[in-house]
Design a protein around this motif. Structure first.
Motif, mmCIF file in Angstrom:
data_model
loop_
_atom_site.group_PDB
_atom_site.id
_atom_site.type_symbol
_atom_site.label_atom_id
_atom_site.label_comp_id
_atom_site.label_asym_id
_atom_site.label_seq_id
_atom_site.Cartn_x
_atom_site.Cartn_y
_atom_site.Cartn_z
ATOM 1 N N SER A 73 40.480 41.236 40.082
ATOM 2 C CA SER A 73 41.877 40.795 40.150
ATOM 3 C C SER A 73 42.868 41.939 40.333
ATOM 4 O O SER A 73 44.073 41.704 40.382
ATOM 5 C CB SER A 73 42.228 40.017 38.873
ATOM 6 O OG SER A 73 41.405 38.885 38.726
ATOM 7 N N GLY A 74 42.379 43.173 40.398
ATOM 8 C CA GLY A 74 43.261 44.312 40.615
ATOM 9 C C GLY A 74 43.986 44.787 39.383
ATOM 10 O O GLY A 74 45.038 45.432 39.484
ATOM 11 N N ILE A 75 43.442 44.511 38.210
ATOM 12 C CA ILE A 75 44.104 44.860 36.950
ATOM 13 C C ILE A 75 43.428 46.080 36.336
ATOM 14 O O ILE A 75 42.210 46.117 36.171
ATOM 15 C CB ILE A 75 44.063 43.672 35.978
ATOM 16 C CG1 ILE A 75 44.863 42.508 36.576
ATOM 17 C CG2 ILE A 75 44.618 44.065 34.613
ATOM 18 C CD1 ILE A 75 44.712 41.214 35.833
ATOM 19 N N ARG A 76 44.238 47.081 36.010
ATOM 20 C CA ARG A 76 43.718 48.304 35.404
ATOM 21 C C ARG A 76 43.774 48.189 33.885
ATOM 22 O O ARG A 76 44.796 47.823 33.316
ATOM 23 C CB ARG A 76 44.512 49.527 35.857
ATOM 24 C CG ARG A 76 43.945 50.818 35.288
ATOM 25 C CD ARG A 76 44.497 52.041 35.957
ATOM 26 N NE ARG A 76 43.822 53.239 35.486
ATOM 27 C CZ ARG A 76 44.049 54.462 35.935
ATOM 28 N NH1 ARG A 76 44.964 54.641 36.891
ATOM 29 N NH2 ARG A 76 43.380 55.499 35.464
ATOM 30 N N LEU A 77 42.680 48.508 33.239
ATOM 31 C CA LEU A 77 42.525 48.321 31.811
ATOM 32 C C LEU A 77 42.598 49.647 31.070
ATOM 33 O O LEU A 77 41.954 50.622 31.452
ATOM 34 C CB LEU A 77 41.177 47.642 31.539
ATOM 35 C CG LEU A 77 40.787 47.329 30.100
ATOM 36 C CD1 LEU A 77 41.773 46.349 29.475
ATOM 37 C CD2 LEU A 77 39.374 46.761 30.058
ATOM 38 N N GLN A 96 33.677 52.993 29.513
ATOM 39 C CA GLN A 96 33.084 52.450 30.733
ATOM 40 C C GLN A 96 33.962 51.358 31.339
ATOM 41 O O GLN A 96 34.135 51.283 32.563
ATOM 42 C CB GLN A 96 31.691 51.899 30.429
ATOM 43 C CG GLN A 96 30.662 52.981 30.125
ATOM 44 C CD GLN A 96 29.337 52.405 29.674
ATOM 45 O OE1 GLN A 96 29.157 51.188 29.630
ATOM 46 N NE2 GLN A 96 28.384 53.275 29.339
ATOM 47 N N ALA A 97 34.537 50.516 30.490
ATOM 48 C CA ALA A 97 35.401 49.444 30.977
ATOM 49 C C ALA A 97 36.638 50.015 31.665
ATOM 50 O O ALA A 97 37.059 49.533 32.726
ATOM 51 C CB ALA A 97 35.806 48.534 29.820
ATOM 52 N N GLU A 98 37.213 51.047 31.074
ATOM 53 C CA GLU A 98 38.375 51.689 31.698
ATOM 54 C C GLU A 98 38.001 52.276 33.052
ATOM 55 O O GLU A 98 38.761 52.169 34.025
ATOM 56 C CB GLU A 98 38.918 52.778 30.774
ATOM 57 C CG GLU A 98 39.598 52.248 29.524
ATOM 58 C CD GLU A 98 40.018 53.346 28.573
ATOM 59 O OE1 GLU A 98 41.023 53.172 27.864
ATOM 60 O OE2 GLU A 98 39.334 54.398 28.529
ATOM 61 N N GLY A 99 36.836 52.905 33.114
ATOM 62 C CA GLY A 99 36.401 53.523 34.364
ATOM 63 C C GLY A 99 36.187 52.519 35.480
ATOM 64 O O GLY A 99 36.473 52.798 36.645
ATOM 65 N N GLN A 100 35.701 51.336 35.136
ATOM 66 C CA GLN A 100 35.417 50.321 36.153
ATOM 67 C C GLN A 100 36.686 49.791 36.810
ATOM 68 O O GLN A 100 36.639 49.263 37.936
ATOM 69 C CB GLN A 100 34.647 49.154 35.518
ATOM 70 C CG GLN A 100 33.227 49.507 35.123
ATOM 71 C CD GLN A 100 32.516 48.339 34.479
ATOM 72 O OE1 GLN A 100 32.536 47.220 34.998
ATOM 73 N NE2 GLN A 100 31.894 48.572 33.336
ATOM 74 N N THR A 101 37.823 49.890 36.122
ATOM 75 C CA THR A 101 39.078 49.359 36.674
ATOM 76 C C THR A 101 40.059 50.467 37.051
ATOM 77 O O THR A 101 41.217 50.184 37.347
ATOM 78 C CB THR A 101 39.757 48.423 35.657
ATOM 79 O OG1 THR A 101 40.145 49.175 34.492
ATOM 80 C CG2 THR A 101 38.820 47.294 35.236
ATOM 81 N N ALA A 102 39.606 51.706 37.066
ATOM 82 C CA ALA A 102 40.507 52.854 37.225
ATOM 83 C C ALA A 102 41.242 52.868 38.559
ATOM 84 O O ALA A 102 42.320 53.470 38.657
ATOM 85 C CB ALA A 102 39.724 54.153 37.044
ATOM 86 N N ASP A 103 40.713 52.234 39.580
ATOM 87 C CA ASP A 103 41.333 52.259 40.908
ATOM 88 C C ASP A 103 42.285 51.081 41.141
ATOM 89 O O ASP A 103 42.869 50.964 42.216
ATOM 90 C CB ASP A 103 40.258 52.253 41.998
ATOM 91 C CG ASP A 103 39.422 53.523 41.980
ATOM 92 O OD1 ASP A 103 39.957 54.571 41.581
ATOM 93 O OD2 ASP A 103 38.236 53.458 42.348
ATOM 94 N N ASN A 104 42.437 50.212 40.172
ATOM 95 C CA ASN A 104 43.280 49.028 40.338
ATOM 96 C C ASN A 104 44.754 49.356 40.133
ATOM 97 O O ASN A 104 45.100 50.236 39.346
ATOM 98 C CB ASN A 104 42.862 47.932 39.365
ATOM 99 C CG ASN A 104 41.516 47.328 39.723
ATOM 100 O OD1 ASN A 104 40.989 47.565 40.807
ATOM 101 N ND2 ASN A 104 40.961 46.541 38.825
ATOM 102 N N ALA A 105 45.618 48.626 40.833
ATOM 103 C CA ALA A 105 47.051 48.944 40.777
ATOM 104 C C ALA A 105 47.957 47.718 40.720
ATOM 105 O O ALA A 105 49.174 47.860 40.722
ATOM 106 C CB ALA A 105 47.438 49.793 41.987
ATOM 107 N N ARG A 106 47.395 46.518 40.673
ATOM 108 C CA ARG A 106 48.246 45.323 40.645
ATOM 109 C C ARG A 106 49.010 45.203 39.336
ATOM 110 O O ARG A 106 50.209 44.895 39.323
ATOM 111 C CB ARG A 106 47.370 44.074 40.841
ATOM 112 C CG ARG A 106 48.168 42.779 40.890
ATOM 113 C CD ARG A 106 47.254 41.580 40.997
ATOM 114 N NE ARG A 106 47.985 40.334 41.101
ATOM 115 C CZ ARG A 106 47.416 39.134 41.029
ATOM 116 N NH1 ARG A 106 46.091 39.035 40.867
ATOM 117 N NH2 ARG A 106 48.147 38.038 41.108
ATOM 118 N N MET A 107 48.333 45.424 38.222
ATOM 119 C CA MET A 107 48.953 45.342 36.899
ATOM 120 C C MET A 107 48.173 46.197 35.919
ATOM 121 O O MET A 107 46.961 46.348 36.054
ATOM 122 C CB MET A 107 48.992 43.889 36.396
ATOM 123 C CG MET A 107 49.760 43.700 35.089
ATOM 124 S SD MET A 107 49.874 41.942 34.581
ATOM 125 C CE MET A 107 48.257 41.703 33.820
#
Length: 219
Positions: A73-77, A96-107
């Motif tokens: 969904s493009g959400i960075r955690l 690990q969870a943060e790393g998996q979403t590190a490239d997201n920029a929607r929210m």
């Protein structure tokens, strides 16, 4: 925006996770850029042991189930809080969870886990002291655990409570506060829209007069 009190406090942990999932989706659809939720406070360790264990187990399951959908969904955690007292397995899971979403920029989704507002101020001051830096307002702001996002415009407290419970004490200096009687598991899209509509009607002066705000708006 935030906070969301731990769902286990009302005995409905699975419903609380579903409410969070619903709120994340609704905020993203409405163009919210940063959502910050209170998943587990530093004071929650004082709860019954079985309840704390249940919350930790719930977090572990949520990481496995929810992170792929957040990534899609493009959400960075970000997980915000004191990780030292967490198990090594839990710390690795959060990283690990943060790393998996590190490239997201929607929210940006900040999940405050083992977090407290007083802890945040204290750790920021300790960090500056360790580096020998003067402890100023600006320096403290840069050292806060949520320095990667702007201060929240709106803080929502559910469950009929009229307090912020040691949440974002530094960051909410000029936030608008909104208190809802709905329990967190029952906080749906309609309740979110009500909160956002109430926020839109408020005048945010930041120490200025109404006349100054009006002049600034007209430019």
């Amino acid at each position: 925006m935030g906070p969301a009190p731990p769902a286990a406090a009302r005995g409905r942990p699975s419903a609380g996770v579903e409410s969070l999932r619903r709120c994340i989706r609704a905020c993203a659809e409405r163009g919210v850029k940063v959502l910050t939720v209170f998943a587990f406070s530093s004071e929650n360790w004082n709860r019954p042991e079985d309840e704390v264990s249940g919350l930790m187990e719930l977090m572990g399951k949520a990481l496995t189930r929810e992170v792929p959908e957040l990534k899609k969904s493009g959400i960075r955690l970000y997980f915000v809080g004191d990780r030292q007292s967490l198990s090594e397995r839990m710390r690795q899971g959060l990283t690990q969870a943060e790393g998996q979403t590190a490239d997201n920029a929607r929210m940006v989704l900040n999940v405050c886990f083992n977090y407290g507002g007083r802890w945040d101020i204290a750790q920021a001051a300790a960090r500056l002291a360790a580096r020998g830096e003067p402890i100023t307002e600006a320096a403290l702001g840069r050292a806060m655990a949520l320095a990667h996002v702007p201060d929240p415009d709106l803080l929502i407290r559910t469950g009929g409570e009229q307090r912020i419970s040691n949440f974002l004490l530094w960051q909410c200096a000029y936030s608008e506060l909104y208190f809802s009687d709905r329990l967190w598991p029952d906080f749906d899209e309609a309740a979110l829209d009500e909160a956002m509509a109430a926020f839109a009607e408020r005048e945010r002066r930041f120490g200025k007069t109404s006349e100054q705000v009006a002049q600034q708006a007209t430019g």
